[in-house]
Design a protein around this motif. Sequence first.
Motif, short mmCIF file in Angstrom:
data_model
loop_
_atom_site.label_atom_id
_atom_site.label_comp_id
_atom_site.label_asym_id
_atom_site.label_seq_id
_atom_site.Cartn_x
_atom_site.Cartn_y
_atom_site.Cartn_z
N MET A 181 0.85 -1.20 0.00
CA MET A 181 0.00 0.00 0.00
C MET A 181 0.88 1.24 0.00
N GLU A 182 0.57 2.15 -0.93
CA GLU A 182 1.31 3.41 -1.00
C GLU A 182 0.42 4.52 -0.47
N LYS A 183 0.93 5.24 0.52
CA LYS A 183 0.16 6.28 1.18
C LYS A 183 0.93 7.59 1.14
N LYS A 184 0.21 8.71 0.80
CA LYS A 184 0.82 10.02 0.74
C LYS A 184 0.03 11.00 1.58
N LEU A 185 0.76 11.94 2.20
CA LEU A 185 0.15 13.02 2.97
C LEU A 185 0.48 14.33 2.27
N LEU A 186 -0.54 15.08 1.88
CA LEU A 186 -0.35 16.31 1.13
C LEU A 186 -1.15 17.44 1.77
N GLU A 187 -0.72 18.68 1.50
CA GLU A 187 -1.41 19.87 2.00
C GLU A 187 -1.63 20.85 0.85
N PHE A 188 -2.77 21.54 0.88
CA PHE A 188 -3.10 22.57 -0.10
C PHE A 188 -3.62 23.79 0.63
N ASN A 189 -3.40 24.94 0.02
CA ASN A 189 -3.83 26.19 0.65
C ASN A 189 -5.33 26.43 0.48
N THR A 190 -5.88 26.06 -0.66
CA THR A 190 -7.30 26.29 -0.94
C THR A 190 -7.93 25.02 -1.49
N ILE A 191 -9.24 24.99 -1.46
CA ILE A 191 -9.99 23.85 -1.99
C ILE A 191 -9.87 23.79 -3.52
N LEU A 251 -7.92 20.90 -8.54
CA LEU A 251 -7.03 20.80 -9.70
C LEU A 251 -6.11 19.59 -9.59
N TRP A 252 -5.57 19.38 -8.37
CA TRP A 252 -4.71 18.21 -8.16
C TRP A 252 -5.50 16.91 -8.38
N ILE A 264 -9.23 8.85 -1.04
CA ILE A 264 -8.71 10.17 -0.67
C ILE A 264 -9.55 10.65 0.51
N LYS A 265 -8.87 10.98 1.64
CA LYS A 265 -9.54 11.55 2.80
C LYS A 265 -9.15 13.02 2.90
N LEU A 266 -10.12 13.90 2.70
CA LEU A 266 -9.89 15.34 2.70
C LEU A 266 -10.37 15.93 4.01
N LYS A 296 -6.07 25.49 5.90
CA LYS A 296 -5.39 24.44 5.15
C LYS A 296 -6.39 23.37 4.70
N CYS A 297 -5.93 22.61 3.69
CA CYS A 297 -6.64 21.42 3.23
C CYS A 297 -5.65 20.27 3.25
N LYS A 298 -5.83 19.33 4.17
CA LYS A 298 -4.93 18.18 4.30
C LYS A 298 -5.62 16.95 3.73
N ILE A 299 -4.81 16.10 3.05
CA ILE A 299 -5.38 14.88 2.48
C ILE A 299 -4.49 13.70 2.82
N GLU A 300 -5.13 12.54 2.93
CA GLU A 300 -4.45 11.25 3.00
C GLU A 300 -4.82 10.49 1.72
N PHE A 301 -3.81 10.21 0.94
CA PHE A 301 -4.04 9.64 -0.39
C PHE A 301 -3.52 8.22 -0.45
N LEU A 302 -4.42 7.24 -0.58
CA LEU A 302 -4.06 5.84 -0.82
C LEU A 302 -4.21 5.60 -2.32
N GLU A 303 -3.07 5.52 -3.03
CA GLU A 303 -3.11 5.48 -4.49
C GLU A 303 -3.07 4.08 -5.07
N THR A 304 -3.03 3.05 -4.28
CA THR A 304 -2.98 1.68 -4.79
C THR A 304 -4.39 1.17 -5.06
#
Length: 701
Positions: free
Chosen positions: A1-11, A16-17, A80-82, A88-96
């Motif tokens: 399982m590949e998991k990423k933690l990302l942050e964005f300034n706006t929704i 777009l991502w 994707i958990k937003l 901030k906008c934080k996400i947990e992304f499971l891409e598998t």
Amino acid sequence: MEKKLLEFNTIQEFELWKMDIEKYTKSSYVKEHGTYKSKSFTRTTFVCHRSGCYKSKGKGERHLKLQGTNKINAFCTAAIKLTETQDKCKIEFLETHLGHEHDLGNLFLSKLDKETIAAKLAAKIPMTAILDEVRDSVASEDLERLHLLTRKDLYNIEQQYNLSSTAVRHKSDAVSVQAWVNEVKENGCVLLYKPQGEIIDLYDLKENDFMLVIMNEGQNQMLRKYGQDCICIDSTHGLNAYGFELHTLLVLNEIREGFPCCFCITNRSDVEAMKIFFSAIRKKIDFAIQPRVFMSDMADSYYNAWIQVMEAATFRLYCTWHVDRAWRKNLSKINSKEKRDIIYKQLRTLMQETDEKAFDAMLASFLELLLTDPETQEFYEYFLKYYTNISKCWAYCHRMKSGLNTNMHIERMHRTIKYIYLNGKHTKRLDKAISAILKFVRDKLFDQVIIINKGKLCSKINSIRSRHIKSNSLSFESILPHEEGWQIFSSTSKDFYYIHEENKNCQCKLICTDCNICFHRFSCTCLDSSIKWNMCKHVHLLSKYLKTLPFAEEDIFENSDSTQELQIDLERGDIQESTSALATSLVPQSNVQSSLISRKEKIKTEILDILNILERVDSHAEIDVIQKALCPIKPTLAALKQPVIVSLPQTKEKVNENKNITPQRRFFPTKKQKKVLQKNKKPVPSEANSISLQLLNKNIP
């Protein structure tokens, strides 16, 4: 399982991502359930659109689509958990992904692609041009879901954004028609509306009866102007799936073309229903019409209702075509084919007789002939019952100089609506039929404005020109002076015709430019002039003969300069007055505003009213109505703000591909090469898209 933690300034950055990830991985992420809200954050979970089990919503009567369902009937781990906070906008992304391949056929069109296509559809770009543009882009890009676009996808987008038809306001036809009636109440074009399921004390209609009477201001003006001359009325079916007939009241304008002045859509065609129809017209125009000619089919319900509401006509005529069709149909009562042909020829001769005394004698002998023959007695009873006592309605001798012979103006109008405005389709919805009728009336009003200002090459002008050419073969020697005019011998028989001068000062637009005379100047006793209401070849011959006389320049064809100037001034005034009156009826009342600011303020108040209505909404059906009305706003505004330019493929010069081709040897593979070919015959599923893309790049310039 590949998991990423990302942050964005706006929704917006997150969206777009998400769009880029879906395009890159050829997948789609949808909401699993509603958004969880707390005081400090909100959380939304997006899962793979193929995750989950298929649940049928139908009754199992139809097969599943050929490619199967998008659901894999299992759980896919990609998600994707937003989490949204104030800054901030934080996400947990499971891409598998698990349990499925990344197939383009199981993807939906993205929201951006749908909005782009909707903007093109709102700009009235043809579907074929949109498909050409999308498919031509395959040569320079990777294969995407957009490249699998079909015409069915375009129809779905058109329906989703409510761009398919402005006539359909609701999926229920009755609600849609009621909404249209409420919408046009201010214009006053609906004279009467009685829906099914209601009882109105003012009208003698039953609960299940339906009646809709339509007449706009332009039609009202045309009826007032030309209603005293000819009134034609007839009905047609096939414009809806409920058995409602369309009854049309039509007049003839200055160039003898039909113009529909009022429509009635109803399930009844008896005297009482038509009486209600004509009463609504009289209430609108505020006077009783007394036409010179009233023409309809052979049913008496129209005229019986007319004389109870309006004034009786000078000529009450049956359409010749309807009479002829009824005779042909009932000639089957005679068994012998030879006798049927003889009786039919005698019927036509009897109908076309122009002398009243001769007609009475021929009618008596014809009835005696039918009575004495046993094989024709049944037809004799039919003819005696339906035609003998009403010969004034169908015999030519009783319609001399009436100016109308058939009801083809209405027949042509009904065919135009069915086969041009409805594309030859049997319309099931009544709202679409009403929309087609209103568009036809709009185009006829524009035609009338064009006729007033520019003139028009109509069928009567063509007939005038053709008769003038035929008159060149006639000789002046056949013209003899008469007490009340002139006498001309027929060129095909031993008969002779009389020509009288009727209206010397008529200034209509039906003029023979070669003879310099008006359509109404002379009248001839031949069938072409007296019955078919054409400027016959005898009139053309007489006008050319009169030009050769020494007094022709002064007495017949020349007016004084002062009279000509007065007529020109009067004509210009009539043109300006008629044009302004018809143009006013063509402009929608919603467009007559003082300025852009005032229109904006009016729309703001309407939006506030909609917001107040939204607070009182208590059903999903009402929400659907509001949502459907708002859908076309964005794509239509996008089409207006940024005009869509479609890049069509360039045409190339034709080249003879077989020219200067050197013959090549045929390729015969060895056993080893055959094994390699058979092994590589079926590509691996993961390489399917790349191979199909290579084939497309080879075939598409």
